[in-house]
Design a protein around this motif. Structure first.
Motif, PDB file in Angstrom:
ATOM      1  N   LYS A 126      -7.444  -6.898   0.654  1.00 32.70           N
ATOM      2  CA  LYS A 126      -8.892  -7.233   0.651  1.00 32.70           C
ATOM      3  C   LYS A 126      -9.006  -7.686  -0.762  1.00 32.70           C
ATOM      4  O   LYS A 126     -10.064  -8.676  -1.156  1.00 32.70           O
ATOM      5  N   GLN A 127      -8.435  -7.074  -1.769  1.00 33.83           N
ATOM      6  CA  GLN A 127      -8.799  -7.374  -3.191  1.00 33.83           C
ATOM      7  C   GLN A 127      -8.020  -8.603  -3.822  1.00 33.83           C
ATOM      8  O   GLN A 127      -7.925  -8.732  -4.969  1.00 33.83           O
ATOM      9  N   GLY A 128      -7.311  -9.253  -3.011  1.00 32.70           N
ATOM     10  CA  GLY A 128      -6.820 -10.676  -3.553  1.00 32.70           C
ATOM     11  C   GLY A 128      -5.173 -10.631  -3.213  1.00 32.70           C
ATOM     12  O   GLY A 128      -4.509 -11.833  -3.614  1.00 32.70           O
ATOM     13  N   ARG A 129      -4.642  -9.568  -2.628  1.00 32.00           N
ATOM     14  CA  ARG A 129      -3.016  -9.699  -2.235  1.00 32.00           C
ATOM     15  C   ARG A 129      -2.260  -9.613  -3.475  1.00 32.00           C
ATOM     16  O   ARG A 129      -2.660  -9.611  -4.655  1.00 32.00           O
ATOM     17  N   ASN A 130      -0.911  -9.893  -3.274  1.00 33.26           N
ATOM     18  CA  ASN A 130      -0.101  -9.761  -4.183  1.00 33.26           C
ATOM     19  C   ASN A 130      -0.241  -8.674  -5.521  1.00 33.26           C
ATOM     20  O   ASN A 130      -0.298  -8.962  -6.562  1.00 33.26           O
ATOM     21  N   GLN A 131      -0.344  -7.591  -4.829  1.00 33.39           N
ATOM     22  CA  GLN A 131      -0.699  -6.598  -5.758  1.00 33.39           C
ATOM     23  C   GLN A 131      -0.299  -5.147  -4.931  1.00 33.39           C
ATOM     24  O   GLN A 131      -0.103  -5.001  -3.849  1.00 33.39           O
ATOM     25  N   ILE A 132      -0.237  -3.953  -5.723  1.00 33.26           N
ATOM     26  CA  ILE A 132      -0.231  -2.646  -4.919  1.00 33.26           C
ATOM     27  C   ILE A 132      -1.362  -1.875  -5.050  1.00 33.26           C
ATOM     28  O   ILE A 132      -2.152  -1.803  -6.165  1.00 33.26           O
ATOM     29  N   ILE A 133      -1.906  -1.309  -3.946  1.00 32.53           N
ATOM     30  CA  ILE A 133      -3.005  -0.427  -4.143  1.00 32.53           C
ATOM     31  C   ILE A 133      -2.408   1.114  -3.486  1.00 32.53           C
ATOM     32  O   ILE A 133      -1.574   1.154  -2.556  1.00 32.53           O
ATOM     33  N   GLN A 134      -2.654   2.436  -4.682  1.00 34.38           N
ATOM     34  CA  GLN A 134      -2.159   3.502  -4.259  1.00 34.38           C
ATOM     35  C   GLN A 134      -3.319   4.227  -3.572  1.00 34.38           C
ATOM     36  O   GLN A 134      -4.484   4.111  -4.178  1.00 34.38           O
ATOM     37  N   GLY A 177       1.068  -1.260   0.063  1.00 34.21           N
ATOM     38  CA  GLY A 177      -0.199  -0.007   0.140  1.00 34.21           C
ATOM     39  C   GLY A 177       0.804   1.311  -0.010  1.00 34.21           C
ATOM     40  O   GLY A 177       1.826   1.289   0.740  1.00 34.21           O
ATOM     41  N   THR A 178       0.619   2.057  -0.775  1.00 36.64           N
ATOM     42  CA  THR A 178       1.265   3.674  -1.019  1.00 36.64           C
ATOM     43  C   THR A 178       0.291   4.629  -0.548  1.00 36.64           C
ATOM     44  O   THR A 178      -0.769   4.614  -1.021  1.00 36.64           O
ATOM     45  N   ALA A 179       0.975   5.813  -0.328  1.00 35.94           N
ATOM     46  CA  ALA A 179       0.380   6.945   0.210  1.00 35.94           C
ATOM     47  C   ALA A 179       1.317   8.057  -0.148  1.00 35.94           C
ATOM     48  O   ALA A 179       2.446   8.047   0.293  1.00 35.94           O
ATOM     49  N   THR A 180       0.575   9.325  -0.485  1.00 39.36           N
ATOM     50  CA  THR A 180       1.563  10.522  -0.901  1.00 39.36           C
ATOM     51  C   THR A 180       0.986  11.648  -0.233  1.00 39.36           C
ATOM     52  O   THR A 180      -0.308  11.794  -0.513  1.00 39.36           O
ATOM     53  N   LYS A 181       1.686  12.579   0.449  1.00 38.97           N
ATOM     54  CA  LYS A 181       1.011  13.736   0.908  1.00 38.97           C
ATOM     55  C   LYS A 181       2.138  14.922   0.955  1.00 38.97           C
ATOM     56  O   LYS A 181       3.105  14.536   1.366  1.00 38.97           O
ATOM     57  N   ILE A 182       1.666  16.039   0.772  1.00 33.30           N
ATOM     58  CA  ILE A 182       2.237  17.187   0.797  1.00 33.30           C
ATOM     59  C   ILE A 182       1.912  17.414   2.577  1.00 33.30           C
ATOM     60  O   ILE A 182       1.062  18.116   2.697  1.00 33.30           O
ATOM     61  N   PRO A 183       2.878  17.565   3.339  1.00 30.98           N
ATOM     62  CA  PRO A 183       2.812  17.583   4.726  1.00 30.98           C
ATOM     63  C   PRO A 183       1.978  19.040   4.948  1.00 30.98           C
ATOM     64  O   PRO A 183       2.491  20.070   4.427  1.00 30.98           O
ATOM     65  N   ASN A 184       1.132  19.295   5.987  1.00 31.44           N
ATOM     66  CA  ASN A 184       0.750  20.846   6.367  1.00 31.44           C
ATOM     67  C   ASN A 184       0.585  20.661   7.975  1.00 31.44           C
ATOM     68  O   ASN A 184       0.451  19.671   8.397  1.00 31.44           O
ATOM     69  N   SER A 185       0.537  21.670   8.740  1.00 31.12           N
ATOM     70  CA  SER A 185       0.528  21.958   9.989  1.00 31.12           C
ATOM     71  C   SER A 185      -0.986  21.741  10.729  1.00 31.12           C
ATOM     72  O   SER A 185      -0.996  21.618  11.727  1.00 31.12           O
ATOM     73  N   HIS A 186      -1.853  21.392   9.659  1.00 31.33           N
ATOM     74  CA  HIS A 186      -3.305  21.185  10.117  1.00 31.33           C
ATOM     75  C   HIS A 186      -3.336  19.457  10.387  1.00 31.33           C
ATOM     76  O   HIS A 186      -4.241  19.231  11.072  1.00 31.33           O
ATOM     77  N   ASP A 239      -1.632   2.414   5.466  1.00 25.78           N
ATOM     78  CA  ASP A 239      -2.377   1.207   5.944  1.00 25.78           C
ATOM     79  C   ASP A 239      -3.520   1.119   5.457  1.00 25.78           C
ATOM     80  O   ASP A 239      -3.968  -0.295   5.027  1.00 25.78           O
ATOM     81  N   ASP A 240      -4.366   1.994   5.124  1.00 26.32           N
ATOM     82  CA  ASP A 240      -5.763   1.640   4.477  1.00 26.32           C
ATOM     83  C   ASP A 240      -5.320   1.226   3.064  1.00 26.32           C
ATOM     84  O   ASP A 240      -6.212   0.301   2.603  1.00 26.32           O
ATOM     85  N   ALA A 241      -4.504   1.657   2.247  1.00 28.99           N
ATOM     86  CA  ALA A 241      -3.926   1.372   0.985  1.00 28.99           C
ATOM     87  C   ALA A 241      -3.710  -0.334   0.996  1.00 28.99           C
ATOM     88  O   ALA A 241      -3.920  -1.103   0.198  1.00 28.99           O
TER      89      ALA A 241
END
Length: 564
Positions: free
Chosen positions: A551-559, A523-532, A543-545
């Motif tokens: 859940k969708q079958g493993r052996n794969q990447i979810i962004q 699972g990958t995630a990208t964010k531009i951090p901010n103070s909020h 973790d959600d990704a």
């Protein structure tokens, strides 16, 4: 008292009193002549100014002083003489039978106070000897106090630092200034290149004017270094400080070599490093102990770091002052049974001979002990630094895979989050999980499971290229990659590389429900951090990704951006 000729200066304006004092001194000498009494050399002057001129030109043992003189009266006479010759003992001979003046005279620096007409030759001689002995004792105590003060000052300067180079450079500078020598060097005997000059202090003007001499001296010691093992062996056998007053008159073959190199006087002090059977420990032992601690996952403290060099100093046997007077090269120091020759402190004079004084050698011998202690402390400090670095590695590394651990992951992720808040650049996080790893362990056993984790970890290490990127073992069979200043597309490239490389490993996994080989869910995630937001927001996104990938079958990447 070892005096062959008693040199006395009599300051007396009354000729009759002067004749009388001279007569009783001669009479006392004749009476004691059978007892090897010293010769009396009496010089007489009537004024203080005349006395001061004689004092500047002669070496007197004692002064007999009248307090009533044409050019000086009372206590002022003592003060004038003391100003010119503070180390000369004074015996006051006066007609003034006044207790208060007697007390003032002693306070001013006189050693005794005799009233004329109330003493004989024996009392006068005894008073003279007493004055000389007391003055010498006071001078000795004063010099000892001054030397102790100087020793403390020099030792404090040497031990101000824990850096070995700074300690040794300070040592040679302090010793050169103390001896007023042309050059002082320290040679290291316990090193990869024994005999190497590791610290040097040389007179600036001398260095500019006599570069050829210095070069000859260096060439000499390069020559000595060729046979340094034997040279050190002989020095160790001697267990001594070598003091050569004049290399030209010293009749030894090796000293002629010194003379040819234009070294006229040389003083060599061995620097011993005490080793105790109870405290000495090799670097290998040190590493073994540390590894054992790491395997137990215990935290080492400063107190548990092994001592490589014992701080205990063997008492150095004091040398006999007469030994140096008998021989140009004298034994002045004995080492303890467990001492090891660490190096040599060498002072050199060029052009002119130098009579090395007993007290100078004794002083430097004590200083060398302080230097040895400082060296031990420096080397122990170095070992503590090594231990601290290894302990720091323990604090941040996973022992099985060699990757950064969860604690270090939390620290770096938080640091990068706050840094990129300021820079407003993206931060990507990749979470990886080995599919059905519990079933893998149950089927193949935990040792094989450990090898599987290590193989996957190696793939992850090859997936990152930039120094700021970090691969960590997130927990169990989970891994995490922190990718600062990386957008979603870049994170996806890295994730695909990891997935493909793990598939290429073809690690058998018969218990997997999706493949016969080990696979990953990513699972990958990208964010531009901010103070909020807090950094945990990015972790939850990844973790959600990862959850969606499983859940969708493993052996794969979810962004995260594409699924949520």
């Amino acid at each position: 008292m070892d005096i062959n000729t008693l040199k006395i200066l009599l300051i007396e304006d009354n000729s009759a009193d002067a004749d009388w004092i001279g007569e009783i001194l001669i009479e006392e000498h004749l009476t004691k002549s059978k007892q090897a009494s010293p010769q009396v050399d009496l010089k007489h002057v009537k004024r203080v100014q005349s006395a001061l001129q004689l004092i500047a030109q002669n070496d007197f043992d004692v002064i007999l002083l009248d307090l009533s003189l044409p050019d000086s009266q009372g206590i002022d006479s003592i003060a004038q003489v003391k100003q010119e010759a503070p180390e000369l003992p004074i015996v006051v001979l006066t007609a003034l039978d006044d207790e208060s003046i007697a007390i003032q005279s002693v306070r001013q620096g006189a050693q005794d106070y005799l009233v004329k007409g109330r003493f004989e030759g024996e009392l006068l001689i005894r008073s003279i000897y007493y004055a000389i002995e007391r003055q010498r004792t006071e001078a000795t105590l004063r010099q000892q106090a001054e030397r102790e003060k100087l020793m403390k000052k020099m030792s404090d300067r040497i031990r101000q630092s824990l850096e070995l180079k700074e300690i040794l450079n300070t040592t040679v500078d302090e010793v050169r200034h103390f001896l007023q020598a042309d050059r002082v060097v320290i040679y290291r005997c316990e090193s990869d290149q024994p005999g190497e000059v590791i610290a040097e202090s040389i007179t600036l003007n001398f260095h500019q004017a006599e570069e050829s001499i210095v070069l000859n001296s260096q060439n000499l010691f390069h020559q000595l270094s060729a046979n340094l093992e034997q040279f050190n062996l002989e020095l160790a056998k001697a267990q001594a400080v070598q003091a050569i007053d004049d290399t030209i008159t010293h009749r030894q073959d090796d000293i002629y070599v010194l003379a040819e190199s234009q070294i006229r006087a040389i003083l060599t002090l061995p620097i011993w490093q005490t080793q105790s059977n109870q405290h000495l420990q090799t670097k290998a032992d040190f590493g073994t102990q540390l590894r054992n601690e790491l395997e137990k996952h215990s935290v080492l403290t400063t107190n548990s770091v092994p001592v490589l060099f014992g701080a205990k100093q063997e008492k150095i046997e004091q040398f006999k002052p007469s030994s140096l007077l008998q021989e140009p090269s004298a034994v002045v120091s004995r080492r303890g049974s467990f001492d090891q020759l660490w190096g040599m402190l060498v002072a050199q004079n060029y052009h002119h001979p130098r009579q090395w004084q007993n007290w100078e050698i004794d002083f430097l011998q004590q200083l060398a002990t302080q230097v040895a202690i400082a060296i031990q402390q420096s080397e122990l400090y170095t070992q503590l630094q090594i231990a601290n670095r290894q302990l720091e590695q323990l604090a941040i590394l996973d022992g099985l895979t060699g990757l950064a651990n969860r604690r270090y992951f939390d620290r770096i992720l938080d640091n990068e989050w706050h840094r990129l808040i300021r820079e407003q650049k993206p931060l990507s996080l990749i979470l990886c999980d080995i599919d059905y790893f519990k079933a893998y362990n149950d089927t193949y056993g935990h040792p094989e499971g450990d090898r599987c984790l290590q193989k996957v970890a190696q793939i992850l290490k090859t997936a990152v290229k930039r120094p700021a990127d970090l691969v960590t073992r997130y927990g169990g069979e989970e891994f995490a990659l922190i990718l600062p200043d990386t957008n979603a597309e870049g994170a996806l490239v890295v994730a695909n590389f990891i997935l493909k490389q793990v598939r290429k490993l073809r690690i058998p996994h018969q218990a997997s429900e999706i493949c016969n080989y080990v696979t990953l869910s990513i699972g990958t995630a990208t964010k531009i951090p901010n103070s909020h937001l807090v950094v945990e927001h990015l972790v939850k996104m990844s973790d959600d990704a990862l959850y969606q990938a499983k859940k969708q079958g493993r052996n794969q990447i979810i962004q995260y951006q594409t699924c949520c």
